[in-house]
Design an enzyme around this catalytic site. Structure first.
Site, PDB file in Angstrom:
ATOM      1  N   GLY A  44     -26.856  21.628  12.360  1.00  0.00           N
ATOM      2  CA  GLY A  44     -28.210  20.896  12.070  1.00  0.00           C
ATOM      3  C   GLY A  44     -27.186  18.972  12.918  1.00  0.00           C
ATOM      4  O   GLY A  44     -27.708  18.529  13.424  1.00  0.00           O
TER       5      GLY A  44
ATOM      6  N   CYS B 295     -17.450  14.214   4.780  1.00  0.00           N
ATOM      7  CA  CYS B 295     -17.219  13.227   5.687  1.00  0.00           C
ATOM      8  C   CYS B 295     -17.108  12.456   4.862  1.00  0.00           C
ATOM      9  O   CYS B 295     -15.791  11.497   5.512  1.00  0.00           O
ATOM     10  CB  CYS B 295     -18.592  13.073   6.358  1.00  0.00           C
ATOM     11  SG  CYS B 295     -19.626  14.385   6.905  1.00  0.00           S
TER      12      CYS B 295
ATOM     13  N   GLY C 100     -28.177  26.150   8.706  1.00  0.00           N
ATOM     14  CA  GLY C 100     -28.223  27.394   8.107  1.00  0.00           C
ATOM     15  C   GLY C 100     -27.085  27.165   6.187  1.00  0.00           C
ATOM     16  O   GLY C 100     -27.954  27.902   5.204  1.00  0.00           O
TER      17      GLY C 100
HETATM   18  N1  PLP Z   1     -27.939  16.576   8.053  1.00  0.00           N
HETATM   19  C1  PLP Z   1     -27.687  16.194   6.370  1.00  0.00           C
HETATM   20  C2  PLP Z   1     -28.330  15.367   5.756  1.00  0.00           C
HETATM   21  C3  PLP Z   1     -26.762  16.991   5.571  1.00  0.00           C
HETATM   22  O1  PLP Z   1     -26.260  16.601   4.598  1.00  0.00           O
HETATM   23  C4  PLP Z   1     -25.662  17.865   6.988  1.00  0.00           C
HETATM   24  C5  PLP Z   1     -24.125  18.083   6.443  1.00  0.00           C
HETATM   25  O2  PLP Z   1     -23.373  18.032   4.740  1.00  0.00           O
HETATM   26  C6  PLP Z   1     -25.641  17.456   8.152  1.00  0.00           C
HETATM   27  C7  PLP Z   1     -27.016  16.976   9.143  1.00  0.00           C
HETATM   28  C8  PLP Z   1     -24.968  18.484   9.312  1.00  0.00           C
HETATM   29  O3  PLP Z   1     -25.084  19.749   9.132  1.00  0.00           O
HETATM   30  P1  PLP Z   1     -24.148  20.979   9.790  1.00  0.00           P
HETATM   31  O4  PLP Z   1     -23.052  20.687   8.854  1.00  0.00           O
HETATM   32  O5  PLP Z   1     -25.225  21.868   9.763  1.00  0.00           O
HETATM   33  O6  PLP Z   1     -24.231  20.334  11.534  1.00  0.00           O
END
Ligand code: PLP
Length: 382
Positions: free
Chosen positions: A68, A321, A196
């Site tokens: 993401g 995070c 995913g």
């Molecule tokens: N955007 C949102 C709203 C998320 O909750 C997250 C992950 O927690 C991400 C982006 C990042 O996704 P990824 O962990 O696949 O990089």
């Protein structure tokens, strides 16, 4: 007892099964001209169709990415680069760091960045959005659902406003895809990010939806893969896994939403009945069916999590995070949650694999933990 599904989900057994042949037998490079490649290419294209069907897109509009975070970076940085500095950038204060950090980079490079406020329920003010859309053409990046509170923004209305103002609309849909039905034939966003591992595929695979005609410069240069928009040999097993996860989610999404939200609501009601000085954070109407963000006043969320973890319950203090730091998250702070509640906020996030027995166990185990922590709280409240 795993109640942290907004952080990540377990890989569905059907997904593991679908992926396994691509580690053992079908290991060719989909770009190769020979049979090893050709055999595999059709599975990549099948997965692209599965992802597209699940969100109401055309297969040619799906670009596979690594996560993401990459999808968000590509949507934001790629669109701003393709517009050669012509666009303003509009977002909200409660985005995931995978949007906030590219935004910081845009600011450092001198772009005009506008961050929308949220109210105490975590909602944006569409009046404020309308005003800032008046400043000129913009790329608007607004998440569909918040990872910490589950609060959903009215993306359908937002996109109509953005289009009427001649803007481009990206949405970080990482938390909503797999939890609620999405139909991009009806909701005409230009760009959408998904990941995913939030819907029972493995970590390390994502996708960016790019509506036909939207111009996005690639982040990764080096190969002709993904129509030249994202270089790098395709991660075939994971792409196949993402396709299967989308197909699985699509099969019974409304049944699952009903079952999961009933469990979440029972958890919320039980906690409110059994514990004093508790508040639910965020809009409770426009909220993901699986998410409950709840504050226990006068105690630290981290202490609750440690105690729950000892009892075999996995929850979270919000965004993975920001956990590990004792500062309340930027989302909770942007909503103006009072200090005394902000520090005691916990997120429970469920999935299709949770059961009523999990909820019973949490409702049995949590109240004594709260009681114990309150008895030693420096605020001396119960
Ligand atoms: N955007 C949102 C709203 C998320 O909750 C997250 C992950 O927690 C991400 C982006 C990042 O996704 P990824 O962990 O696949 O990089």
């Amino acid at each position: 007892m795993y109640l942290d599904n907004n952080a990540t989900t377990s890989v569905a057994p059907e997904v593991i099964e679908a992926m396994t042949p691509f580690f053992r037998d079908l290991w060719g490079n989909p770009s190769s001209m020979h049979a090893f490649g050709g055999q595999v290419r059709q599975y990549v294209e099948n997965a692209r169709r599965q992802v597209a069907d699940f969100i109401g897109a055309d297969k040619s509009e799906i670009i596979f990415t690594s996560c993401g975070t990459e999808s968000n970076n590509m949507a934001i940085r790629g669109t701003m680069e393709a517009s050669a500095g012509r666009l303003n950038f509009i977002t909200t204060r409660v985005e995931h760091p995978a949007v906030l950090e590219p935004v910081r980079m845009l600011k450092d490079r001198g772009y005009n960045v506008i961050e929308l406020d949220v109210d105490s329920s975590g909602q944006i003010d569409l009046g404020q959005l309308k005003r800032v859309l008046g400043y000129g053409p913009a790329l608007v990046s607004i998440m569909w659902a918040n990872n910490e509170t589950g609060v959903m923004f009215p993306v359908s209305e937002i996109v109509d406003m953005v289009k009427a103002a001649g803007g481009i609309m990206h949405t970080d849909a990482v938390q909503i895809v797999g939890k609620m039905p999405i139909d991009l034939r009806a909701i005409k966003v230009d760009l959408l990010s998904l990941s995913g591992h939030k819907l029972h595929a493995p970590k390390g695979i994502g996708a960016l939806y790019v509506r036909k005609g939207t111009r996005v410069a690639p982040l990764l240069l080096g190969g002709h893969q993904e129509g030249g928009k994202r270089g790098g040999t395709e991660n075939v097993p994971y792409i196949v896994g993402l396709g299967m996860a989308c197909e699985l989610a699509g099969k019974n999404i409304s049944g699952e939403m009903t079952r999961v939200s009933a469990m979440r609501d029972r958890l919320q009601k039980g906690i409110l009945e059994k514990c004093s000085n508790v508040r639910v954070n965020g809009d409770q109407v426009h909220r993901l069916p699986n998410t409950l963000n709840i504050s226990f006043l006068y105690i630290e969320g981290e202490s609750i999590l440690y105690h729950l973890s000892d009892l075999g319950i996995a929850a979270s203090s919000g965004s993975a995070c920001t956990s590990g730091s004792l500062e309340p998250s930027h989302v909770i702070r942007a909503m103006g949650v009072p200090f005394i509640a902000a520090h005691g906020s916990i997120r429970f996030s469920l999935s299709r694999y949770n059961t009523d027995a999990d909820i019973d166990y949490v409702l049995e185990s949590l109240p004594p933990v709260i009681k114990k922590l309150r008895s030693i709280s420096p605020f001396g409240r119960t």
